[in-house]
Enzyme design. Sequence first.
Site, PDB file in Angstrom:
ATOM      1  N   GLY A   8       0.760  -1.172  -0.034  1.00 57.53           N
ATOM      2  CA  GLY A   8      -0.122  -0.335   0.043  1.00 57.53           C
ATOM      3  C   GLY A   8       0.697   1.171   0.067  1.00 57.53           C
ATOM      4  CB  CYS A   9       0.373   4.627  -1.054  1.00 51.58           C
ATOM      5  SG  CYS A   9      -1.298   4.918  -0.495  1.00 51.58           S
ATOM      6  CE1 TYR A  10      -1.563   8.493   3.619  1.00 51.22           C
ATOM      7  CE2 TYR A  10      -3.410   6.834   3.146  1.00 51.22           C
ATOM      8  CZ  TYR A  10      -2.680   8.312   3.358  1.00 51.22           C
ATOM      9  OH  TYR A  10      -3.541   9.234   2.997  1.00 51.22           O
TER      10      TYR A  10
END
Length: 308
Positions: free
Chosen positions: A113-115
């Site tokens: 995921g990005c975060y």
Amino acid sequence: MATRVFIDGAAGTTGLEIRDRLHGRSEFELIVLDDAQRKSEAARKDALHAADIAILCLPDEAAKESVRLAEGSGTRIIDASSAHRVAEGWTYGFPELIGHEKIANAQFVSNPGCYPTGFLGLVAPLVRAGLVPADWHYTVNAVSGYSGGGKALIERFEAVGAPAFRAYGFDMAHKHLPEMKTHAGLKHGVIFAPSVVPAYRGMVVEVPLHLGAMPGDPTADDLRAALSEFYRGSAVVSVGDDSAVGELLLDRNAPPSDAMELFVFGNAGGWHARLVARLDNLGKGASGAAIQNLNIMCGLPETTGLAL
């Protein structure tokens, strides 16, 4: 012979960016479905079975369905959804943390995921090195461009009277939480405070630390040196010179980037530190990571086609 690639969900934000990065690359042959075929389970199944590698750019449940449709094909899969990030039998697609060889030899790769990419890029190497404890109660403050929310959020932020700031995740049950805990090797879950600003792309992920309360008396310099050593030689992840940074900005019109910058800021007394990652939520946080993993799985230089 070119590697046949099928992007399931090619019309979404992540899928479109992946197609842009693959444009003009002779190493790959894209299997493309028209609008009607994209809605046909039979056509998607045929495409999944015909592909050497499929990249899933779908909501979680749809991604699981695609994996089911691909059963018996031998097709290798990169899943950009969060459906398989802590699933048994899947390799976590963060080569700098997991190791390039594991990804190169995997059939099923789950894109981070990005975060979590920002959080794990900062914290996981430090936990492994024993500089910060695995049983600490970590918090993550993060802000992202609105493209990470998909078409609905993009429309909301680009409409007249769009919000200037959006904070969410107040139920403490964000889908990124298991991924952060598992791949950082933590004993406890993290407190995650995500937010969105009116920039199309880009994100800043911050982990504040009270070093003076940690065992071993780690310093900001220790943490920075450890991260610099861990990512030494990486063409994608860099550790910045914090002394030259007075502020970190997200540009409303920033171009795509597949790199990630890490920073460790410390106060004069050494009691406090702010670990910060800056990356493109659609780059190293999504499409760029998928291309990096695709390159590795195909035995190509990992940075081919990336914007660095």
